[in-house]
Design an enzyme around this catalytic site. Sequence first.
Site, PDB file in Angstrom:
ATOM      1  N   TYR A  48       0.812  -1.233   0.000  1.00  0.00           N
ATOM      2  CA  TYR A  48       0.000   0.000   0.000  1.00  0.00           C
ATOM      3  C   TYR A  48       0.845   1.282   0.000  1.00  0.00           C
ATOM      4  CZ  TYR A  48      -0.340  -0.248   5.286  1.00  0.00           C
ATOM      5  OH  TYR A  48      -0.137  -0.309   6.620  1.00  0.00           O
ATOM      6  N   GLU A  49       0.192   2.381  -0.211  1.00  0.00           N
ATOM      7  CA  GLU A  49       0.876   3.671  -0.390  1.00  0.00           C
ATOM      8  C   GLU A  49       1.838   3.641  -1.571  1.00  0.00           C
ATOM      9  OE1 GLU A  49      -1.335   5.253   2.431  1.00  0.00           O
ATOM     10  OE2 GLU A  49       0.018   6.325   1.110  1.00  0.00           O
ATOM     11  N   GLY A  50       1.471   2.932  -2.610  1.00  0.00           N
ATOM     12  CA  GLY A  50       2.332   2.783  -3.779  1.00  0.00           C
ATOM     13  C   GLY A  50       3.167   1.533  -3.640  1.00  0.00           C
TER      14      GLY A  50
END
Lengths: 597, 597
Positions: free
Chosen positions: A440-442
């Site tokens: 997550y978060e890229g």
Amino acid sequence: MPHYRAPVADVVFLLEDVFAMSRLNNLSGFGEMTSDVVAAVVHEAARLTEHEFLPLNRVGDLQGCKRHADGRVSTPEGFGTAFAAFAEGGWIGLAADPEHGGQGLPYTLSAVMNEFSSSANMALAMYAGLTISAVAAISTHASEELKRIFLPPMIAGRWTGTMNLTEPQCGTDLGLIRTRAVRLDDGSFRITGTKIFISAGEHDMAENIVHLVLARIEGAPEGTKGISLFIVPKFELRPDGALGSPNGVTCGSIEHKMGIHGNATCVMNYDGARGFLVGEENRGLAAMFVMMNEARLGVGAQGLAQSEVAYQNAAAYAKERLQGRAPTGPKAEGRAADPILVHPDVRRTLLWIRAFNEAARALMLWTSLKSDVAHRSEDDAERREAEDLLGLMTPVVKGVLTDIGFDNTVKAQQLFGGHGYIAEWGMEQFVRDARIAMIYEGANGVQALDLVGRKLPKDGGRAVTAFFAELHGFVREHASDDAMTPFVAPLEHGLDHLQSATTWLARNGFKNPDDAAAASTDYMHLMGLVALGYMWARIAKAAMIKRRAGDGVAAVMDAKLVAGRFFMERIMPETALRLARVVAGSDAVMAMPDDMF
Amino acid sequence: MPHYRAPVADVVFLLEDVFAMSRLNNLSGFGEMTSDVVAAVVHEAARLTEHEFLPLNRVGDLQGCKRHADGRVSTPEGFGTAFAAFAEGGWIGLAADPEHGGQGLPYTLSAVMNEFSSSANMALAMYAGLTISAVAAISTHASEELKRIFLPPMIAGRWTGTMNLTEPQCGTDLGLIRTRAVRLDDGSFRITGTKIFISAGEHDMAENIVHLVLARIEGAPEGTKGISLFIVPKFELRPDGALGSPNGVTCGSIEHKMGIHGNATCVMNYDGARGFLVGEENRGLAAMFVMMNEARLGVGAQGLAQSEVAYQNAAAYAKERLQGRAPTGPKAEGRAADPILVHPDVRRTLLWIRAFNEAARALMLWTSLKSDVAHRSEDDAERREAEDLLGLMTPVVKGVLTDIGFDNTVKAQQLFGGHGYIAEWGMEQFVRDARIAMIYEGANGVQALDLVGRKLPKDGGRAVTAFFAELHGFVREHASDDAMTPFVAPLEHGLDHLQSATTWLARNGFKNPDDAAAASTDYMHLMGLVALGYMWARIAKAAMIKRRAGDGVAAVMDAKLVAGRFFMERIMPETALRLARVVAGSDAVMAMPDDMF
């Protein structure tokens, strides 16, 4: 049940002895940060997470979150109380503007709390972390009116925050967002669409939930240039600020996940919900990126956090579990077997994790201090330099700390043998929880592309040039210091590899973007190794000085020097391998026909 | 639901073109193995696992096994039927002695089925795999009478088998076993004690369960020299062979595990259960090791199996998922985005897994063929050579294929972004299931010690010397073949590193056993890389020949050459890093004081 002791002494040593935080006392919020105050804050973070968060870690995994037929979501037993304690301690607004209820203290101390709380209970810490990130985004981009309405209750922990980016057809590629915003006469908007993977999207721990939502205003340009950012509260607000009727946003379902069961990962349905524009129209991505950059550092720290708690439990187990004898003969003669800590392969595994953790913590704090300087310095040059390094290190901290952090939870689990696979021991939860941080978060592949495609070439390579200059300066400064040679020589070697890789990318990546992309993950890890090696060199220097001061910490400082030597001997040589992969180019990667995969 | 197509063509290519299995037609069971027969067997293995095993993989994960109050254990819906189909297909006794109901076919074909079934449903395949291993142990060590009683119903799949080694205080160190055996007047024994982590320990899929149990006969010597092996059936047997009353063995509980939920991992309580001695008194470990060696190869194949099924699903997803554009410009102009397969970092990840899988499958089959030669050849020298290599490669296959296989499931999961973390997609189950393979049948650290401490020095290093000679022979033979240079040159380089590491171990490991132990894991992976590199060189050679034959397989063979080149460019360079770690020695590892961990 797993145990956890927050690494208070290590944090204080890093902030004071390695990074001399007190020298930053010209920055706002740093003035009152005497040694005593810093130590008190760090101790309180330790107390709260050890006593309130840790006991709920397994409870959260077992109970998970439950969505009821009416759309309400229940969190695990005790989560609400622990979150309230966190908020009452002032931790949500620690670094936020005092004008809206924050304390205005260094962001770096908030980062410390983020590590501790993520070790003790990652799923629970996320509710707080998302709120802190949302506060940052609103503080930076929203109008004064929106700030006045939303920030105080969020900072008080009465309201929490979320980030709404992903849609079923749209993950990394935010240009594919379909959620629509229709303008109303009063200047607000009606938001309609479906968002997925929304952490803390719905729960029972706060009076209201402040969703930050990316959506496309009617008539906006296609792609990423037509995306705007909105605040969509769960409950509408009356003119007097009191909560009104439910807004048109509901939790459609909770995802069944590999881990972080205590966090409610929701599908959120927006059905004409009222939203308020944050920042400029069609500039939503830029506004969201502020939130994402802080969030990325925070996720990097989650990788470290899980690695740390896994290490502590594996080290304790290795001292207790009796099995076999040392290769050089029995060490615990009177007992049925030796503790497995006698085995070199067990010690190697533990030292590996430890050598990473201490350097990763240093890197996380070093980068966090850069963030404080970037946001608070009044010196333009100093601020620009800090911004450059912060930008360069953000994908490295996120990608490398979560990749290696996850690997380390697996290594720590391995030391338990079969017991590591059994839920009761708690080790397999660390593995499952840590896994999400790589995604997550890229996803980490996206971090690598951000580093190679954006951060490296930005401003003519100014950031990476400054990074190299700083490391070369350190190497030169200690060239004649024999005690430092075991740290400086391997660092210089690794730096050579990183520079060669950078030169190769500059020469080939522009001509053939496939070469840059094929090299990106290995390049990111190469930079991570060099950054961690630099941290070890700085730790070693500070440890040698502190050791000579002879204030009763010699044994602890010696242990640091052993871990640092281990890093240089066993982990740092990986830079050569990463370079070899970078310069392998993209020929083989692109040669496979699509239908042959 | 995840999909799976068994790699039939690859197996047939490896057996026929790379390893020329037909040349072994002097071995018993190999005579009738014409190309057609081999292909038919492999196709049938594919059909059974794709149609009967795969659809139950997620069902098994979700439902798990349930222990009832009376100690009975229910397996997931459909498991019993699928297991019956496996047994009816003759797969349990495929390689077993025809005298007891087996087919006497090559063990290698059983290994192929093990890979396929473990890809399709690892938890279900384990019930069969344990029975096959138990059949092997009984066949090798038990009396004719015991064989006559136990083998036919096991081979028919009416009875299943288990291995009972671990106890709460006793994992790797089997000398700590406390389970007691008391001799009865009729020559049988009463077995009493607690065993843990017993896979398939109790279930509802067979009429009887044949537990192979390590225990200590009253008055036996301390440690590993006082351990004997027993058969303990779940139900006692009447003189006519019919099932009698329950024996004194019950399932006390089922473990809650990270994965393989469909397999019942039991705590087994033996309370004066009747057992029959297998082989000689106090020689139980030797007898169990026969079972463990085959089981270790089987577990290595599980690592490959999970890597393979994870690869197939990731490759399919990468072709379907639209997100972003290729670095060199759009490839799917008419669509909202390109399939993520256009991204070099995605291709790199897929090729990585693929380059491992094909070589790992080759290594697994090469080693399995050595096992067939070792057990069936009538030529003493040939048999000894095969035994040597089998012994050397067993820890490498187990340790390296499960370590990298697990990593690959994580890599494949990563390509799904957030979806990879969601249970419905099935990718996170592959990660959780694959994780156990690094632990059971001897944790991988123990495999590394077995390699460095036992297999290397055995018979004056005869096995490793022969391995080096074979690889040098291959390198010499192809020295002037330019087409082979991209494969042979990196192989030779890696072989140099492995030989340097071996020399270093010989010089230092004897003087200081800590040096050998500290190097063991890196040495095992170094040998694994070289063995996999050798497999790629042999695959490349066969692929070039087959390609020239021009029989419509050129595209497939070209794809192999691309994957092989990728292996040589990106994976093989790791040998230098592994060597650097081996020769780093144990100084830093041993320097950390115990209380500083």
